[in-house]
Motif scaffolding. Structure first.
Motif, mmCIF file in Angstrom:
data_model
loop_
_atom_site.group_PDB
_atom_site.id
_atom_site.type_symbol
_atom_site.label_atom_id
_atom_site.label_comp_id
_atom_site.label_asym_id
_atom_site.label_seq_id
_atom_site.Cartn_x
_atom_site.Cartn_y
_atom_site.Cartn_z
ATOM 1 N N VAL A 1 0.736 -1.225 0.261
ATOM 2 C CA VAL A 1 0.076 0.124 0.083
ATOM 3 C C VAL A 1 0.783 1.375 -0.038
ATOM 4 O O VAL A 1 0.534 2.304 -0.619
ATOM 5 C CB VAL A 1 -0.813 0.167 1.016
ATOM 6 C CG1 VAL A 1 -0.188 0.253 2.565
ATOM 7 C CG2 VAL A 1 -2.081 0.949 0.997
ATOM 8 N N LEU B 1 1.761 2.563 -3.508
ATOM 9 C CA LEU B 1 0.590 2.692 -4.679
ATOM 10 C C LEU B 1 0.747 4.276 -5.041
ATOM 11 O O LEU B 1 0.444 4.379 -6.389
ATOM 12 C CB LEU B 1 -0.721 2.429 -4.135
ATOM 13 C CG LEU B 1 -0.734 0.858 -3.664
ATOM 14 C CD1 LEU B 1 -2.340 0.750 -3.383
ATOM 15 C CD2 LEU B 1 -0.814 0.011 -4.888
ATOM 16 N N SER C 1 -2.732 3.291 7.205
ATOM 17 C CA SER C 1 -3.191 3.457 6.044
ATOM 18 C C SER C 1 -4.125 4.782 6.131
ATOM 19 O O SER C 1 -4.024 5.791 5.337
ATOM 20 C CB SER C 1 -4.049 2.404 5.509
ATOM 21 O OG SER C 1 -3.505 1.151 5.122
ATOM 22 N N ALA D 1 0.729 -5.956 -4.231
ATOM 23 C CA ALA D 1 -0.063 -5.202 -3.311
ATOM 24 C C ALA D 1 -1.500 -6.115 -3.158
ATOM 25 O O ALA D 1 -2.007 -6.159 -1.944
ATOM 26 C CB ALA D 1 -0.430 -3.834 -3.770
ATOM 27 N N TYR E 1 -6.836 0.699 -1.002
ATOM 28 C CA TYR E 1 -5.781 0.854 -1.864
ATOM 29 C C TYR E 1 -6.260 2.162 -3.010
ATOM 30 O O TYR E 1 -5.252 3.033 -3.432
ATOM 31 C CB TYR E 1 -5.699 -0.309 -2.627
ATOM 32 C CG TYR E 1 -4.794 -1.145 -2.245
ATOM 33 C CD1 TYR E 1 -4.141 -1.036 -0.934
ATOM 34 C CD2 TYR E 1 -4.257 -2.464 -2.872
ATOM 35 C CE1 TYR E 1 -3.578 -2.031 -0.307
ATOM 36 C CE2 TYR E 1 -3.736 -3.393 -2.256
ATOM 37 C CZ TYR E 1 -3.146 -3.299 -0.891
ATOM 38 O OH TYR E 1 -2.328 -4.101 -0.277
#
Length: 458
Positions: free
Chosen positions: A33, A36, A181, A230, A269
């Protein structure tokens, strides 16, 4: 004493859709992640978004197929590992190829997680240095000591007997993945709100401005490999499914867990990738929490990196337990009477419960952790390693074997419409994997030009 009496006469399984979802989220929302935003920067808004969504759909679809292949088609007996499922459904050469693909990827992923965790540890030290001396200070530190620290912790955690005992660790790791995240997402939104976002475009980094035409091609291919990595979790799906109770049917529960896990992952994501790109633009760092696109608030960046470290401690175990089991099962079969292999008397440990010491487990798993730690010190290339691992694992483990087992179980006629579209999907994914692998290998070659062994610096 362990309870027995499950549907196959083995150890009672206690897993539910919740624990399976936690295992999946722990396995999927990993270090991938963090790269990305960089991947979207190489591909641009259109190709980047489409690639993320396509990999999500393909991974979900083939995982659903794989959940129905976890019992022997003749006897109905549960298969406890991916390669056992391939052996019972396809046999022969496919079994050997699957073993190589799966275990090379599992070992490679453990090396990748060691690298990533050390970078996050170093990032905490650098963040505090920047806070003290300013953003212009170099504050560079060696990653090797942090790899050793991660390895020492893994030596202890690796004494966890098997996958069935990882529930708490996986749930904690899944919570940590949400934590970092969310922090990354919040920091990206704050950066955009401040009007400090970078330049973005529909096609990503600009040829002639940011990169040359050849660099653009190679970086796009590497970015696809990063996105593939991922979403990788199929190589441990069967092992996760083997932890589930037999009632309700474990394949039905696993489909629910897979849908939840992939849906949550995709939401994070898309959010992190797109908002990360919006925040940093074409200059997005390879790891947006350790590449110091964010400096302040430094304590929040430190907290996010701490969450990453805790998450990877659990994720490492999710990926290495199948390797541990493979070697230990082989040893038990080869030398069934060996005292070295025999577990000791049960030891009651406060909070943790009953534990049985095993000399084989101590020696073998400690050696494994040492080897992966040394390998991490030798090959500390974050994005290139992630891309290569993703490319190598995506086609065989996520696409080819699930599709071939599905075709075999349902006896789908060759050249029928159903057979044709499944095979076309497999071939297209093979081409994508090969191209992504080429892009990652080119990146590794570039790193090797100035590489010095055991000299990884953040």
């Amino acid at each position: 004493m362990d309870d027995f009496g499950d549907d196959d006469g083995g150890q009672n399984r206690t897993g539910t859709w919740m624990t399976a979802s936690a295992h999946i989220i722990t396995a999927v929302i990993g270090s991938g992640v963090l790269s990305l935003a960089w991947a979207i920067a190489q591909l641009g808004w259109i190709a980047g978004t489409v690639t993320l969504i396509l990999f999500s759909i393909i991974t979900w679809f083939t995982a659903i197929l794989l959940t129905d292949c976890c019992r022997d088609p003749v006897t109905g007996k549960r298969q406890s590992s991916y390669i056992e499922s391939v052996k019972s459904n396809l046999g022969g050469l496919n079994y050997n190829l699957c073993g190589v693909a799966q275990y090379v990827n599992l070992v490679g992923t453990s090396v990748g997680y060691t690298i990533t965790s050390s970078i996050s540890m170093a990032a905490i030290k650098r963040s505090n240095c920047f806070h003290k001396y300013g953003h212009d200070a170099g504050c560079h530190v060696s990653n090797n000591i942090f790899m050793v620290i991660f390895g020492i912790i893994q030596v202890v955690l690796s004494q966890t007997p098997n996958f069935h005992k990882l529930d708490f660790l996986s749930i904690l790791a899944a919570i940590m993945s949400f934590g970092y995240s969310s922090i990354g997402l919040g920091l990206a939104i704050a950066k955009i709100a401040e009007g400090k976002s970078g330049n973005t475009s529909m096609t990503g980094v600009a040829v002639g401005v940011d990169v040359t035409s050849s660099q653009k091609v190679w970086k796009c291919l590497a970015a696809v490999g990063n996105i593939a990595f991922a979403y990788a979790f199929s190589n441990v799906l069967v092992e996760i499914q083997d932890t589930l109770k037999p009632n309700p049917p474990e394949n039905r529960v696993m489909k629910t867990a897979t849908t939840i896990g992939i849906s949550v992952t995709t939401l994070f994501y898309v959010s992190c990738g797109l908002l990360g790109y919006a925040a940093f633009g074409n200059k997005a760092p390879g790891n947006f929490l350790t590449g110091f696109g964010f400096y302040d608030p430094f304590w929040l960046v430190d907290l996010a990196n701490l969450f990453i470290i805790i998450h990877l401690l659990g994720a490492y175990q999710v990926y290495t337990q199948p390797v541990f089991k493979l070697v230990e099962d082989w040893c038990y079969m080869k030398w069934p009477e060996s005292g070295f292999l025999r577990e000791g008397s049960p030891i009651k440990i406060p909070v943790l419960g009953i534990y049985r010491f095993s000399m084989l487990r101590l020696v073998w798993r400690t050696l494994f952790v040492i080897v992966t730690t040394v390998m991490a010190m030798l090959f500390p290339f974050f994005n290139a390693i992630l891309g290569l691992l993703g490319a190598l694992a995506f086609w065989p483990l996520t696409v080819y074997f699930p599709i071939e087992m599905h075709i075999s179980r349902l006896k789908i006629p060759r050249f029928s419409c159903n057979w044709m579209w499944l095979e076309v999907l497999s071939v297209v994914c093979l081409i994508v994997s090969l191209l992504a692998a080429a892009g990652s290998i080119e990146g590794i070659i570039k790193f090797l030009e100035s590489y010095k062994p055991f000299n990884s610096v953040s």
